[in-house]
Enzyme design. Structure first.
Site, PDB file in Angstrom:
ATOM      1  N   SER A   1      34.946 -40.014 -35.370  1.00  0.00           N
ATOM      2  CA  SER A   1      33.978 -41.107 -35.535  1.00  0.00           C
ATOM      3  C   SER A   1      32.968 -40.664 -36.583  1.00  0.00           C
ATOM      4  O   SER A   1      32.148 -39.784 -36.306  1.00  0.00           O
ATOM      5  CB  SER A   1      33.234 -41.372 -34.224  1.00  0.00           C
ATOM      6  OG  SER A   1      34.127 -41.669 -33.192  1.00  0.00           O
TER       7      SER A   1
ATOM      8  N   LYS B   1      34.017 -49.011 -34.752  1.00  0.00           N
ATOM      9  CA  LYS B   1      33.565 -47.990 -33.795  1.00  0.00           C
ATOM     10  C   LYS B   1      32.033 -48.010 -33.676  1.00  0.00           C
ATOM     11  O   LYS B   1      31.483 -47.934 -32.571  1.00  0.00           O
ATOM     12  CB  LYS B   1      34.053 -46.609 -34.253  1.00  0.00           C
ATOM     13  CG  LYS B   1      33.554 -45.437 -33.443  1.00  0.00           C
ATOM     14  CD  LYS B   1      34.122 -45.390 -32.042  1.00  0.00           C
ATOM     15  CE  LYS B   1      33.476 -44.277 -31.230  1.00  0.00           C
ATOM     16  NZ  LYS B   1      33.954 -44.221 -29.862  1.00  0.00           N
TER      17      LYS B   1
ATOM     18  N   LYS C   1      24.411 -38.961 -32.737  1.00  0.00           N
ATOM     19  CA  LYS C   1      25.210 -38.844 -33.972  1.00  0.00           C
ATOM     20  C   LYS C   1      25.708 -40.215 -34.419  1.00  0.00           C
ATOM     21  O   LYS C   1      25.601 -40.589 -35.591  1.00  0.00           O
ATOM     22  CB  LYS C   1      26.382 -37.899 -33.719  1.00  0.00           C
ATOM     23  CG  LYS C   1      27.227 -37.664 -34.927  1.00  0.00           C
ATOM     24  CD  LYS C   1      28.705 -37.811 -34.857  1.00  0.00           C
ATOM     25  CE  LYS C   1      29.446 -38.358 -33.750  1.00  0.00           C
ATOM     26  NZ  LYS C   1      30.847 -38.683 -34.004  1.00  0.00           N
TER      27      LYS C   1
HETATM   28  P1  NAD Z   1      34.625 -31.451 -30.221  1.00  0.00           P
HETATM   29  O1  NAD Z   1      33.364 -30.895 -30.782  1.00  0.00           O
HETATM   30  O2  NAD Z   1      35.036 -31.100 -28.832  1.00  0.00           O
HETATM   31  O3  NAD Z   1      35.878 -31.058 -31.172  1.00  0.00           O
HETATM   32  C1  NAD Z   1      35.795 -30.935 -32.566  1.00  0.00           C
HETATM   33  C2  NAD Z   1      36.695 -29.786 -32.988  1.00  0.00           C
HETATM   34  O4  NAD Z   1      36.644 -29.678 -34.425  1.00  0.00           O
HETATM   35  C3  NAD Z   1      36.242 -28.429 -32.437  1.00  0.00           C
HETATM   36  O5  NAD Z   1      37.336 -27.777 -31.795  1.00  0.00           O
HETATM   37  C4  NAD Z   1      35.775 -27.661 -33.682  1.00  0.00           C
HETATM   38  O6  NAD Z   1      36.009 -26.263 -33.583  1.00  0.00           O
HETATM   39  C5  NAD Z   1      36.630 -28.295 -34.748  1.00  0.00           C
HETATM   40  N1  NAD Z   1      36.084 -28.134 -36.105  1.00  0.00           N
HETATM   41  C6  NAD Z   1      34.810 -28.319 -36.526  1.00  0.00           C
HETATM   42  N2  NAD Z   1      34.731 -28.103 -37.858  1.00  0.00           N
HETATM   43  C7  NAD Z   1      35.981 -27.760 -38.267  1.00  0.00           C
HETATM   44  C8  NAD Z   1      36.536 -27.406 -39.526  1.00  0.00           C
HETATM   45  N3  NAD Z   1      35.772 -27.376 -40.637  1.00  0.00           N
HETATM   46  N4  NAD Z   1      37.850 -27.116 -39.590  1.00  0.00           N
HETATM   47  C9  NAD Z   1      38.620 -27.158 -38.474  1.00  0.00           C
HETATM   48  N5  NAD Z   1      38.152 -27.463 -37.248  1.00  0.00           N
HETATM   49  C10 NAD Z   1      36.849 -27.777 -37.154  1.00  0.00           C
HETATM   50  O7  NAD Z   1      34.514 -33.048 -30.393  1.00  0.00           O
HETATM   51  P2  NAD Z   1      35.352 -34.172 -29.622  1.00  0.00           P
HETATM   52  O8  NAD Z   1      34.639 -34.563 -28.369  1.00  0.00           O
HETATM   53  O9  NAD Z   1      36.788 -33.768 -29.592  1.00  0.00           O
HETATM   54  O10 NAD Z   1      35.144 -35.406 -30.626  1.00  0.00           O
HETATM   55  C11 NAD Z   1      35.830 -35.504 -31.854  1.00  0.00           C
HETATM   56  C12 NAD Z   1      35.458 -36.843 -32.475  1.00  0.00           C
HETATM   57  O11 NAD Z   1      35.851 -37.908 -31.583  1.00  0.00           O
HETATM   58  C13 NAD Z   1      33.957 -37.021 -32.714  1.00  0.00           C
HETATM   59  O12 NAD Z   1      33.751 -37.716 -33.915  1.00  0.00           O
HETATM   60  C14 NAD Z   1      33.506 -37.848 -31.509  1.00  0.00           C
HETATM   61  O13 NAD Z   1      32.360 -38.647 -31.778  1.00  0.00           O
HETATM   62  C15 NAD Z   1      34.727 -38.718 -31.282  1.00  0.00           C
HETATM   63  N6  NAD Z   1      34.864 -39.218 -29.912  1.00  0.00           N
HETATM   64  C16 NAD Z   1      34.587 -38.418 -28.850  1.00  0.00           C
HETATM   65  C17 NAD Z   1      34.714 -38.926 -27.560  1.00  0.00           C
HETATM   66  C18 NAD Z   1      34.390 -38.068 -26.358  1.00  0.00           C
HETATM   67  O14 NAD Z   1      34.227 -38.629 -25.263  1.00  0.00           O
HETATM   68  N7  NAD Z   1      34.310 -36.743 -26.498  1.00  0.00           N
HETATM   69  C19 NAD Z   1      35.131 -40.249 -27.355  1.00  0.00           C
HETATM   70  C20 NAD Z   1      35.459 -41.027 -28.456  1.00  0.00           C
HETATM   71  C21 NAD Z   1      35.318 -40.498 -29.744  1.00  0.00           C
END
Ligand code: NAD
Length: 295
Positions: A96, A171, A239
């Site tokens: 997102s 979104k 965010k």
């Molecule tokens: P998270 O922080 O758990 O996972 C993100 C991952 O990206 C981490 O494992 C991190 O190590 C990795 N990362 C960061 N920078 C990196 C890079 N440069 N290279 C490689 N890996 C890298 O986040 P999440 O909860 O999995 O969310 C991911 C996306 O989905 C976000 O944009 C969030 O807003 C969206 N989202 C989350 C939810 C939720 O409930 N958690 C629901 C819908 C949407």
């Protein structure tokens, strides 16, 4: 099956990638967190060295990263996808992020003949695990048609909203409605408490009428039980609202209610509640009205 890369194995990306493994794909995976990569390798995936290493081997690459700067770094930075992806390769960003950044990153990739779609999700971790996410997609119809089946391996609903950026616009619209709705429920229940009616009974009385909503049924019981376990954390909603304010300013559209919600969430962050569920928006109303629900 196409050679598939998957970058970003966090709360969401990890179960999403596991569902692709179950569907018969053999993903090459990468995350800056080595433990996340090891977990996927144990489940049958192959580890890539960095985004460029993955792009050199794959026709389609999915990214699931925290926010716009992370997607920009993975796509266009050092050892980024752009360095080695072949013309015609497709990058599907399921994070997102700011829709203006989706468009800018897509334009930079297009200069090398690399296709890009934005495909953020709603549903959270339980639906990522079940493979029943809702995906909202921006991009070219012919690319969407080619990869709709792939996205359906992770989702119950996959909708092409429009051109690149439209997925993240949808979104953000979702996140605006949810935040404003939680505030409306909070305001009404704190008013009811202060005015002398039991907020639990008020909720039961109004939930079946026009005021009722999915948000009300999900969040009012949490507020009344003083349960703020996430769910969706305040810090993630901050965010998303930052992306709302940035994107809305770039198209000169006032979003007064979203701006107000951002200020309420800053109050919550200042009190140390940023890891709590966004149902804790009610704590802002409790603080300004001098009542506490569920006590
Ligand atoms: P998270 O922080 O758990 O996972 C993100 C991952 O990206 C981490 O494992 C991190 O190590 C990795 N990362 C960061 N920078 C990196 C890079 N440069 N290279 C490689 N890996 C890298 O986040 P999440 O909860 O999995 O969310 C991911 C996306 O989905 C976000 O944009 C969030 O807003 C969206 N989202 C989350 C939810 C939720 O409930 N958690 C629901 C819908 C949407």
């Amino acid at each position: 099956m196409e050679k598939l890369g998957f970058i970003g194995l966090g709360i969401m990306g990890r179960p999403m990638c596991k569902n692709l493994l179950k569907a018969g794909y053999s993903p090459i995976v990468y995350d800056v967190n080595a433990a996340a990569v090891e977990d996927l390798v144990a489940a049958g995936a192959t580890a890539g060295k960095n985004p460029a290493d993955i792009a050199a081997q794959c026709e389609v690459i999915i990214t699931m990263l925290p926010n716009s700067p992370h997607v920009r770094a993975v796509a266009l930075g050092e050892n980024g996808l752009i360095e080695t992806a072949k013309p015609g390769a497709v990058v599907i960003d399921m994070s997102s992020i700011d829709p203006m950044e989706s468009k800018a990153i897509g334009a930079a990739l297009a200069e090398k003949g690399i296709e890009f779609m934005d495909a953020p999700v709603s549903g959270g971790e339980p639906k990522a695990i079940d493979g029943t996410l809702s995906v909202m997609v921006g991009g070219k119809k012919e690319i969407f048609d080619r990869y709709q089946g792939l996205l359906e391996k992770m989702a119950a609903s996959v909708v092409l909203v429009g051109e690149l950026g439209s997925g993240n616009i949808a979104k953000l619209a979702n996140q605006m409605v949810v935040a404003i709705n939680i505030a409306a429920v909070s305001e009404a229940l704190c008013f009811a408490e202060k005015a002398g009616a039991d907020p639990q009974r008020v909720y039961e009385a109004i939930r079946g009428g026009l005021a009722g909503s999915t948000v009300m049924d999900a969040k009012a019981p949490m507020m009344l039980a003083r349960n703020y376990k996430p769910g969706f954390r305040i810090e993630l909603h901050i965010k998303d609202l930052a992306n709302v304010l940035n994107a809305s300013r770039s198209v000169h559209t006032p979003v007064p209610l979203s701006a107000q919600l951002m200020e309420m969430m800053q109050f919550l962050a200042s009190k140390g509640y940023e890891k709590e569920d966004h149902a804790s928006i009610v704590k802002y109303y409790e603080a300004i009205s001098g009542v506490e629900l569920g006590k």
